[in-house]
Design a protein around this motif. Structure first.
Motif, PDB file in Angstrom:
ATOM      1  N   GLY A   1       0.690  -1.096   0.167  1.00 28.42           N
ATOM      2  CA  GLY A   1      -0.367   0.061  -0.075  1.00 28.42           C
ATOM      3  C   GLY A   1       0.570   1.484   0.188  1.00 28.42           C
ATOM      4  O   GLY A   1       0.323   2.479   0.346  1.00 28.42           O
ATOM      5  N   GLU A   2       2.002   1.763  -0.768  1.00 32.92           N
ATOM      6  CA  GLU A   2       2.732   2.261  -0.444  1.00 32.92           C
ATOM      7  C   GLU A   2       2.714   3.258  -1.840  1.00 32.92           C
ATOM      8  O   GLU A   2       3.164   3.785  -1.851  1.00 32.92           O
ATOM      9  CB  GLU A   2       4.126   1.895   0.283  1.00 32.92           C
ATOM     10  CG  GLU A   2       4.353   2.404   0.988  1.00 32.92           C
ATOM     11  CD  GLU A   2       6.107   2.041   1.519  1.00 32.92           C
ATOM     12  OE1 GLU A   2       6.328   3.335   2.508  1.00 32.92           O
ATOM     13  OE2 GLU A   2       7.611   1.910   1.253  1.00 32.92           O
ATOM     14  N   GLY A   3       1.827   2.900  -2.679  1.00 35.65           N
ATOM     15  CA  GLY A   3       1.982   3.770  -3.967  1.00 35.65           C
ATOM     16  C   GLY A   3       2.275   4.880  -3.788  1.00 35.65           C
ATOM     17  O   GLY A   3       2.964   5.219  -4.484  1.00 35.65           O
ATOM     18  N   ILE A   4       1.321   5.513  -3.431  1.00 33.76           N
ATOM     19  CA  ILE A   4       0.586   7.225  -3.435  1.00 33.76           C
ATOM     20  C   ILE A   4       2.327   7.934  -2.943  1.00 33.76           C
ATOM     21  O   ILE A   4       2.662   8.608  -3.053  1.00 33.76           O
ATOM     22  CB  ILE A   4      -0.417   7.769  -2.900  1.00 33.76           C
ATOM     23  CG1 ILE A   4      -1.901   6.925  -3.472  1.00 33.76           C
ATOM     24  CG2 ILE A   4       0.151   9.626  -2.661  1.00 33.76           C
ATOM     25  CD1 ILE A   4      -2.056   7.989  -4.976  1.00 33.76           C
ATOM     26  N   ALA A   5       2.418   7.179  -1.483  1.00 35.18           N
ATOM     27  CA  ALA A   5       3.806   7.889  -1.073  1.00 35.18           C
ATOM     28  C   ALA A   5       4.642   7.485  -1.948  1.00 35.18           C
ATOM     29  O   ALA A   5       5.089   8.919  -2.123  1.00 35.18           O
ATOM     30  CB  ALA A   5       4.210   7.374   0.389  1.00 35.18           C
ATOM     31  N   LEU A   6       4.854   6.424  -2.416  1.00 35.58           N
ATOM     32  CA  LEU A   6       6.026   6.046  -3.611  1.00 35.58           C
ATOM     33  C   LEU A   6       6.206   7.704  -4.486  1.00 35.58           C
ATOM     34  O   LEU A   6       6.990   8.401  -4.773  1.00 35.58           O
ATOM     35  CB  LEU A   6       6.109   5.164  -3.759  1.00 35.58           C
ATOM     36  CG  LEU A   6       7.105   4.187  -2.446  1.00 35.58           C
ATOM     37  CD1 LEU A   6       7.415   2.369  -2.529  1.00 35.58           C
ATOM     38  CD2 LEU A   6       8.313   4.608  -2.189  1.00 35.58           C
ATOM     39  N   ALA A   7       5.100   7.474  -4.986  1.00 29.99           N
ATOM     40  CA  ALA A   7       5.227   8.628  -6.280  1.00 29.99           C
ATOM     41  C   ALA A   7       5.470   9.485  -5.764  1.00 29.99           C
ATOM     42  O   ALA A   7       5.758  10.958  -6.308  1.00 29.99           O
ATOM     43  CB  ALA A   7       3.385   8.270  -6.797  1.00 29.99           C
ATOM     44  N   LEU A   8       4.914  10.229  -4.672  1.00 31.66           N
ATOM     45  CA  LEU A   8       4.899  11.729  -3.936  1.00 31.66           C
ATOM     46  C   LEU A   8       7.091  12.155  -3.633  1.00 31.66           C
ATOM     47  O   LEU A   8       7.209  13.053  -3.930  1.00 31.66           O
ATOM     48  CB  LEU A   8       4.180  11.733  -2.848  1.00 31.66           C
ATOM     49  CG  LEU A   8       2.659  12.005  -3.341  1.00 31.66           C
ATOM     50  CD1 LEU A   8       1.192  12.122  -1.773  1.00 31.66           C
ATOM     51  CD2 LEU A   8       2.396  13.005  -3.419  1.00 31.66           C
ATOM     52  N   ALA A   9       6.910  10.731  -3.148  1.00 27.45           N
ATOM     53  CA  ALA A   9       8.483  11.159  -2.163  1.00 27.45           C
ATOM     54  C   ALA A   9       9.598  11.639  -4.333  1.00 27.45           C
ATOM     55  O   ALA A   9      10.262  11.957  -3.654  1.00 27.45           O
ATOM     56  CB  ALA A   9       9.226   9.655  -1.890  1.00 27.45           C
ATOM     57  N   SER A  10       9.198  10.107  -4.878  1.00 27.73           N
ATOM     58  CA  SER A  10      10.097  10.602  -5.918  1.00 27.73           C
ATOM     59  C   SER A  10       9.957  11.216  -6.970  1.00 27.73           C
ATOM     60  O   SER A  10      10.654  12.042  -7.850  1.00 27.73           O
ATOM     61  CB  SER A  10       9.777   8.960  -6.661  1.00 27.73           C
ATOM     62  OG  SER A  10       8.123   9.258  -7.426  1.00 27.73           O
ATOM     63  N   ALA A  11       8.420  12.103  -6.832  1.00 26.74           N
ATOM     64  CA  ALA A  11       8.483  13.341  -8.018  1.00 26.74           C
ATOM     65  C   ALA A  11       9.396  14.379  -7.021  1.00 26.74           C
ATOM     66  O   ALA A  11      10.154  15.288  -7.696  1.00 26.74           O
ATOM     67  CB  ALA A  11       6.987  13.710  -7.045  1.00 26.74           C
ATOM     68  N   GLU A  12       9.270  14.074  -5.642  1.00 23.07           N
ATOM     69  CA  GLU A  12      10.022  15.502  -4.611  1.00 23.07           C
ATOM     70  C   GLU A  12      11.885  15.224  -4.964  1.00 23.07           C
ATOM     71  O   GLU A  12      12.610  16.375  -5.186  1.00 23.07           O
ATOM     72  CB  GLU A  12      10.042  15.101  -3.258  1.00 23.07           C
ATOM     73  CG  GLU A  12      10.542  16.278  -2.475  1.00 23.07           C
ATOM     74  CD  GLU A  12      12.044  15.797  -1.992  1.00 23.07           C
ATOM     75  OE1 GLU A  12      12.928  17.152  -1.599  1.00 23.07           O
ATOM     76  OE2 GLU A  12      12.883  14.818  -2.325  1.00 23.07           O
ATOM     77  N   ALA A  13      12.417  14.298  -5.013  1.00 21.99           N
ATOM     78  CA  ALA A  13      13.899  13.910  -5.503  1.00 21.99           C
ATOM     79  C   ALA A  13      13.605  14.088  -6.873  1.00 21.99           C
ATOM     80  O   ALA A  13      15.635  14.403  -6.463  1.00 21.99           O
ATOM     81  CB  ALA A  13      13.933  12.255  -4.962  1.00 21.99           C
ATOM     82  N   ALA A  14      13.207  13.864  -7.812  1.00 22.37           N
ATOM     83  CA  ALA A  14      13.396  14.318  -9.189  1.00 22.37           C
ATOM     84  C   ALA A  14      13.313  15.279  -9.593  1.00 22.37           C
ATOM     85  O   ALA A  14      14.593  15.913  -9.880  1.00 22.37           O
ATOM     86  CB  ALA A  14      12.259  13.330 -10.228  1.00 22.37           C
ATOM     87  N   VAL A  15      12.475  16.582  -9.313  1.00 20.01           N
ATOM     88  CA  VAL A  15      12.979  17.842  -9.524  1.00 20.01           C
ATOM     89  C   VAL A  15      13.908  18.985  -8.109  1.00 20.01           C
ATOM     90  O   VAL A  15      14.717  19.256  -8.867  1.00 20.01           O
ATOM     91  CB  VAL A  15      11.882  19.057  -8.412  1.00 20.01           C
ATOM     92  CG1 VAL A  15      11.217  20.169  -8.463  1.00 20.01           C
ATOM     93  CG2 VAL A  15      10.680  18.279  -9.455  1.00 20.01           C
TER      94      VAL A  15
END
Length: 338
Positions: free
Chosen positions: A263-277
């Motif tokens: 169940g970590e899909g949304i949390a990982l998506a948000l974390a990867s968005a921040e890391a990419a930027v």
């Protein structure tokens, strides 16, 4: 020239664009569909995901606070509360709409369109008729951009699929409940004071109601009428060669996906968005692969481990009894994911 072009206007893409504008970059999102978009999703946001949403400066969408995770199989129960703040059960459409409002507030430009080709040069990337310094592909589980860049890897293991439907009723729990059977799992997520989402995951190809029949105790608790039609997704596992290619980075489900089991899909998506930027703002896109691997490591290891055990009938029968007998171990696993 645009600083950042984001392909995909779902939660991962919008979060990426908002992070970019907050960092002083011009961000444009290309998305063919009208917001909000409903998809098959467990709709549980872990506490780290809730904090990531707050860091974007948006008001949390309407939903239902989640206190922890509970595993259920027959008479066996194992539960672990979150110890770092509550999670959030939220309809995907509510979350998507809230992120779209925040993107509009920060000046993100949304362009209606579909990307069919990606062309790169030494200092720019062009897609959808727009030229930018960088491109983030946040176009979902079966990312067309990832495929065109040759970043997909084959996966020979049994394919898992998910289906989800909501029931109009008062939630009986403020935990995410995972009901286990030999054929798969059923995930119960309260998403409003009068709405419960139930998702089933399995390698078996059968209808939603046939899957639910394998969980008689859960089925007896679903007293409310179905609130909507069944939505499906899959195959869930997506293996990816790497998370970048030239001036393109992959974010969210496009970056690779193990399974929805933890169940970590949304949390990982948000974390990867921040890391990419963060990497693009620093001019160091080469750092993104390592950051992505670090932030997703615990999720990937735990999910892979559970999948390997649950893939065997004997192992699947032991997961919940073992978690019940070893509550400190189960609690440590939940803490590692939150």
């Amino acid at each position: 020239m645009i600083d950042l072009l984001v392909v995909g206007g779902g939660p991962a893409g919008l979060a990426t664009a908002v992070h970019a504008t907050l960092a002083g970059l011009e961000a444009v999102v290309i998305e063919p569909r009208t917001t909000p978009v409903d998809k098959a999703c467990g709709e549980g946001v872990m506490p780290s995901g809730v904090r990531a949403l707050s860091a974007l400066g948006l008001d949390l969408p309407r939903g239902h606070a989640l206190r922890g995770i509970r595993y259920v199989r027959g008479p066996h129960r194992a539960e672990a509360p979150f110890d770092d703040g509550p999670g959030l059960g939220v309809r995907r459409t509510e979350l998507h709409a809230a992120l779209a409002r925040r993107a509009d507030e920060t000046g993100v430009k949304i362009v209606t369109g579909r990307v069919t080709e990606v062309e790169q040069s030494a200092d720019s990337v062009t897609a959808g008729g727009l030229r930018a310094r960088w491109l983030v592909a946040a176009d979902g589980l079966h990312s067309p951009v990832r495929h065109r860049l040759g970043l997909d890897l084959p996966d020979r293991r049994p394919r898992r699929y998910g289906q989800r439907r909501h029931y109009r009723m008062k939630p009986w729990t403020d935990f995410v409940e995972v009901h286990w059977s030999s054929a798969g799992e059923a995930y119960v997520t309260p998403v409003a004071d009068d709405l419960v989402g139930v998702a089933v995951l399995s390698t078996a190809k059968r209808g939603y109601d046939d899957h639910l029949a394998g969980f008689p105790e859960l089925l007896s608790q679903l007293a409310g009428p179905p609130a909507n039609a069944v939505r499906g997704a899959g195959p869930l596992r997506q293996r990816v060669r790497r998370r970048s290619a030239g001036r393109v980075l992959l974010v969210g489900d496009a970056a690779g996906y193990v399974d929805a089991l933890t169940g970590e899909g949304i949390a990982l998506a948000l974390a990867s968005a921040e890391a990419a930027v963060r990497c693009l703002r620093a001019g160091r896109p080469q750092d993104y692969e390592g950051l992505w691997r670090a932030l997703s490591r615990r999720h990937r290891l735990l999910t892979e481990g559970l999948l390997r055990v649950s893939g065997h009938a004997a192992g699947a029968r032991l997961i919940v009894p073992a978690a019940a007998r070893l509550p400190s171990v189960f609690a440590a696993a939940v803490r590692a994911l939150q």
